[in-house]
Design a protein around this motif. Structure first.
Motif, PDB file in Angstrom:
ATOM      1  N   LEU A 107      39.476  45.499  38.853  1.00  0.00           N
ATOM      2  CA  LEU A 107      39.705  45.455  39.956  1.00  0.00           C
ATOM      3  C   LEU A 107      39.249  46.587  40.588  1.00  0.00           C
ATOM      4  O   LEU A 107      39.022  46.439  41.962  1.00  0.00           O
ATOM      5  CB  LEU A 107      41.328  45.136  40.478  1.00  0.00           C
ATOM      6  CG  LEU A 107      41.976  43.857  39.843  1.00  0.00           C
ATOM      7  CD1 LEU A 107      43.308  44.052  39.620  1.00  0.00           C
ATOM      8  CD2 LEU A 107      41.323  42.818  40.685  1.00  0.00           C
ATOM      9  N   SER A 108      39.258  47.736  40.217  1.00  0.00           N
ATOM     10  CA  SER A 108      38.457  48.843  40.751  1.00  0.00           C
ATOM     11  C   SER A 108      36.925  48.776  41.049  1.00  0.00           C
ATOM     12  O   SER A 108      36.689  49.304  41.907  1.00  0.00           O
ATOM     13  CB  SER A 108      38.734  50.155  39.731  1.00  0.00           C
ATOM     14  OG  SER A 108      37.829  50.103  38.723  1.00  0.00           O
ATOM     15  N   GLU A 109      36.505  48.016  40.332  1.00  0.00           N
ATOM     16  CA  GLU A 109      34.759  47.639  40.406  1.00  0.00           C
ATOM     17  C   GLU A 109      34.876  46.433  41.465  1.00  0.00           C
ATOM     18  O   GLU A 109      33.832  46.623  42.237  1.00  0.00           O
ATOM     19  CB  GLU A 109      34.252  47.381  39.070  1.00  0.00           C
ATOM     20  CG  GLU A 109      32.846  47.280  39.299  1.00  0.00           C
ATOM     21  CD  GLU A 109      32.039  48.334  39.406  1.00  0.00           C
ATOM     22  OE1 GLU A 109      30.948  48.382  40.045  1.00  0.00           O
ATOM     23  OE2 GLU A 109      32.504  49.464  39.414  1.00  0.00           O
ATOM     24  N   PHE A 110      35.556  45.309  41.261  1.00  0.00           N
ATOM     25  CA  PHE A 110      35.397  44.169  42.095  1.00  0.00           C
ATOM     26  C   PHE A 110      36.945  43.850  43.017  1.00  0.00           C
ATOM     27  O   PHE A 110      37.558  43.041  42.270  1.00  0.00           O
ATOM     28  CB  PHE A 110      35.099  43.198  41.233  1.00  0.00           C
ATOM     29  CG  PHE A 110      33.868  43.199  40.407  1.00  0.00           C
ATOM     30  CD1 PHE A 110      32.738  43.081  41.122  1.00  0.00           C
ATOM     31  CD2 PHE A 110      33.910  43.360  39.119  1.00  0.00           C
ATOM     32  CE1 PHE A 110      31.430  43.403  40.451  1.00  0.00           C
ATOM     33  CE2 PHE A 110      32.633  43.606  38.388  1.00  0.00           C
ATOM     34  CZ  PHE A 110      31.652  43.629  39.043  1.00  0.00           C
ATOM     35  N   PRO A 111      37.190  44.745  44.115  1.00  0.00           N
ATOM     36  CA  PRO A 111      38.391  44.515  44.649  1.00  0.00           C
ATOM     37  C   PRO A 111      38.476  43.119  45.040  1.00  0.00           C
ATOM     38  O   PRO A 111      37.686  42.676  45.804  1.00  0.00           O
ATOM     39  CB  PRO A 111      38.586  45.498  45.789  1.00  0.00           C
ATOM     40  CG  PRO A 111      37.401  46.499  45.503  1.00  0.00           C
ATOM     41  CD  PRO A 111      36.495  45.547  44.625  1.00  0.00           C
TER      42      PRO A 111
END
Length: 60
Positions: A46-50
């Protein structure tokens, strides 16, 4: 944010953990380890692909 964790016993021992909302998968020797690993993997994803995930998931 609430997400789903699906745990299944692994053939070789331990557990496989899946988060169906993001598709992240990991494993652990115990339920606690599998869930902790899944939390870490999902947070990294999720930090890479919110991704806004609407509503509350339903586990059936």
């Amino acid at each position: 944010m609430e997400l789903t964790a699906v745990l299944t016993p692994a053939e070789e021992g331990g557990y496989i953990a899946l988060n169906p909302e993001t598709g992240t998968t990991t494993q652990g020797e115990t339920v606690e380890e599998a869930v902790d690993n899944l939390k870490e993997a999902t947070a990294l994803y999720l930090s890479e692909f919110p991704t806004p995930i609407p509503g509350h998931p339903v586990v059936t």
